[in-house]
Design an enzyme around this catalytic site. Structure first.
Site, PDB file in Angstrom:
ATOM      1  N   CYS A  66       0.818  -1.216   0.000  1.00  0.00           N
ATOM      2  CA  CYS A  66       0.000   0.000   0.000  1.00  0.00           C
ATOM      3  C   CYS A  66       0.848   1.261   0.000  1.00  0.00           C
ATOM      4  O   CYS A  66       1.673   1.482   0.887  1.00  0.00           O
ATOM      5  CB  CYS A  66      -0.939  -0.010   1.215  1.00  0.00           C
ATOM      6  SG  CYS A  66      -1.948   1.479   1.331  1.00  0.00           S
ATOM      7  N   ARG A  69      -0.166   4.647   3.000  1.00  0.00           N
ATOM      8  CA  ARG A  69      -0.147   4.376   4.435  1.00  0.00           C
ATOM      9  C   ARG A  69       0.086   5.569   5.354  1.00  0.00           C
ATOM     10  O   ARG A  69       0.007   5.442   6.567  1.00  0.00           O
ATOM     11  CB  ARG A  69       0.906   3.286   4.718  1.00  0.00           C
ATOM     12  CG  ARG A  69       0.477   1.934   4.239  1.00  0.00           C
ATOM     13  CD  ARG A  69       1.533   0.900   4.545  1.00  0.00           C
ATOM     14  NE  ARG A  69       2.542   0.782   3.501  1.00  0.00           N
ATOM     15  CZ  ARG A  69       3.687   0.132   3.640  1.00  0.00           C
ATOM     16  NH1 ARG A  69       3.990  -0.403   4.809  1.00  0.00           N
ATOM     17  NH2 ARG A  69       4.539   0.027   2.632  1.00  0.00           N
ATOM     18  N   TRP A 236      -9.169   5.314  -0.563  1.00  0.00           N
ATOM     19  CA  TRP A 236      -9.721   5.896  -1.794  1.00  0.00           C
ATOM     20  C   TRP A 236      -8.792   5.512  -2.943  1.00  0.00           C
ATOM     21  O   TRP A 236      -7.676   5.037  -2.734  1.00  0.00           O
ATOM     22  CB  TRP A 236      -9.847   7.419  -1.676  1.00  0.00           C
ATOM     23  CG  TRP A 236      -8.613   8.080  -1.142  1.00  0.00           C
ATOM     24  CD1 TRP A 236      -7.494   8.445  -1.840  1.00  0.00           C
ATOM     25  CD2 TRP A 236      -8.373   8.453   0.223  1.00  0.00           C
ATOM     26  NE1 TRP A 236      -6.568   9.011  -0.992  1.00  0.00           N
ATOM     27  CE2 TRP A 236      -7.082   9.040   0.269  1.00  0.00           C
ATOM     28  CE3 TRP A 236      -9.115   8.353   1.408  1.00  0.00           C
ATOM     29  CZ2 TRP A 236      -6.515   9.511   1.461  1.00  0.00           C
ATOM     30  CZ3 TRP A 236      -8.542   8.830   2.581  1.00  0.00           C
ATOM     31  CH2 TRP A 236      -7.269   9.402   2.601  1.00  0.00           C
ATOM     32  N   GLU A 241      -5.107   2.907 -10.680  1.00  0.00           N
ATOM     33  CA  GLU A 241      -5.790   1.635 -10.432  1.00  0.00           C
ATOM     34  C   GLU A 241      -6.929   1.431 -11.429  1.00  0.00           C
ATOM     35  O   GLU A 241      -7.176   0.333 -11.904  1.00  0.00           O
ATOM     36  CB  GLU A 241      -6.361   1.604  -9.006  1.00  0.00           C
ATOM     37  CG  GLU A 241      -5.307   1.726  -7.932  1.00  0.00           C
ATOM     38  CD  GLU A 241      -5.929   1.599  -6.553  1.00  0.00           C
ATOM     39  OE1 GLU A 241      -6.248   2.649  -5.954  1.00  0.00           O
ATOM     40  OE2 GLU A 241      -6.119   0.458  -6.087  1.00  0.00           O
TER      41      GLU A 241
END
Ligand code: ARG
Length: 381
Positions: A66, A69, A236, A241
């Site tokens: 991720c 973070r 979000w 992506e």
């Protein structure tokens, strides 16, 4: 799991929890003793609300893949360990979607269901709470999201019927205890979606590109101190992506050529770089459309910068950030972000989000014809 392994994991989480929250050694020790007793008499133990809340935040902080973070401390945690029925689960699912969506001002949220060692169990089959269906016909032709073909088959053999558009929202499928799987209908009204337009090339409506606002992963377990919780969670979107993967991958919506045609690019050879040029315009369009619709989204430059800040902050606390470089670099222009040029060691820390085994019934049901569908699969509104 054997008791002594569980006890070890419980104690090491407790130690970290206590240390980071300024608890005295005596307090930590007293709590560790209580947990030990509980494990000895019941085979498991129960986290306090403070422990589980902090544990969920740590799981995010430790998520090696991720990039987002920096915001781990802002996670909104909902404790759903007291669910008593399928209806309770359905209510929590709707609540999660609504709370997280927040009219586009997306809130990072997690809803924690009972640990898999509890007598009352939820097993979430859906990959995300919001997801588009995918249909494959006899000839192999695909409509919708190819990544959802199997789950769509499951939903259909449980009695769900989609409208047959490229963007049908799947119901959430879950299993309650040993009962047959059931479904929660997710209505169009509760799902915020964004129509993708290009801010300059205004003719994009006919492409019919869109995506939903909130990615809520629901097929991993939250692992804290050796306990595994089914726990949907969301942040979000970063624009890549959707605009470099979901709409573009050849095994997903595969729409890059349509975008290139819309932009009137010469697609006769890869050396016109039509794919790269279309890809960049699509990033721009997706990002601009989300912003225009008032839906929170981060671009990959800002996200990479935030990740740098996260690393610096953690290092100040004497904590080394672990990461999976292959996931952290964005799929578009990775070398333009600092992450590309730095090393990072990859190691799975606990708490974390861990893989969930494929439910046994899943494959069986996805291969059933509609006429042999299991009976008694309730549909919750
Ligand atoms: N990549 C996944 C998707 O496109 C979502 C993964 C989680 N992403 C996030 N920004 N929290 O649906």
């Amino acid at each position: 799991m054997n008791d002594s392994l569980l006890l070890n994991q419980a104690q090491s989480f407790l130690w970290q929890y206590g240390k980071e929250n300024g608890l005295s050694k005596e307090t930590i020790y007293t709590r560790q003793c209580a947990i030990k007793k509980e494990i000895e008499s019941t085979g498991t133990y129960t986290h306090t609300i403070e422990e589980i809340t902090f544990g969920a935040k740590l799981a995010w902080r430790n998520s090696a893949k991720c990039i987002g973070r920096l915001f781990w401390e802002t996670l909104d945690v909902f404790d759903a360990r007291d669910v008593k029925s399928q209806e309770d689960v359905a209510r929590h699912i709707h609540h999660h979607i609504q709370h997280a969506t927040n009219d586009g001002k997306i809130r990072s949220t997690i809803t924690i269901f009972p640990a898999i060692s509890s007598p009352q169990k939820v097993q979430l089959w859906s990959h995300q709470l919001i997801r588009y269906a995918g249909y494959q016909d006899q000839s192999g032709e695909i409509l919708g999201d190819p990544a959802s073909i199997e789950l769509t088959r499951v939903a259909k053999s449980l009695g769900w019927q989609g409208e047959g558009t490229p963007y049908d929202i799947l119901p959430v499928i879950f299993q309650w205890n040993e009962e047959p799987p059931c479904m929660v209908a997710i209505s169009n009204e509760e799902v915020l979606e964004v129509q993708i337009d290009h801010p300059v090339n205004l003719d994009w409506k006919s492409l019919d590109l869109r995506w939903y606002a909130v990615p809520i992963i629901s097929d991993r377990y939250l692992e804290i101190g050796g306990l595994l919780y089914p726990a949907p969670f969301n942040g979000w979107y970063m624009e890549t992506e959707i605009a470099a993967r979901n709409l573009v991958d050849s095994y997903r919506y595969n729409r890059l050529r349509d975008v290139a045609n819309q932009l009137k690019l010469d697609t006769s050879s890869t050396t016109t770089f039509w794919r790269d040029r279309a890809l960049v315009e699509l990033q721009y369009a997706v990002y601009a459309s989300f912003k225009k619709a008032g839906v929170q989204m981060v671009d990959h430059y800002t996200a990479a910068q935030q990740f740098q800040t996260f690393r610096e902050k953690e290092e100040k606390q004497q904590r080394e950030v672990k990461g999976d470089w292959t996931w952290l670099i964005p799929p578009v222009s990775p070398a333009l972000t600092p992450i590309f040029h730095q090393g990072i060691s990859n190691e799975e820390l606990s708490p974390n989000f861990v893989k969930q085994k494929r439910p046994k019934l899943f494959k069986k049901i996805s291969e059933m014809t509609e006429s042999s569908r299991p009976t008694g699969c309730p549909f919750h509104s």
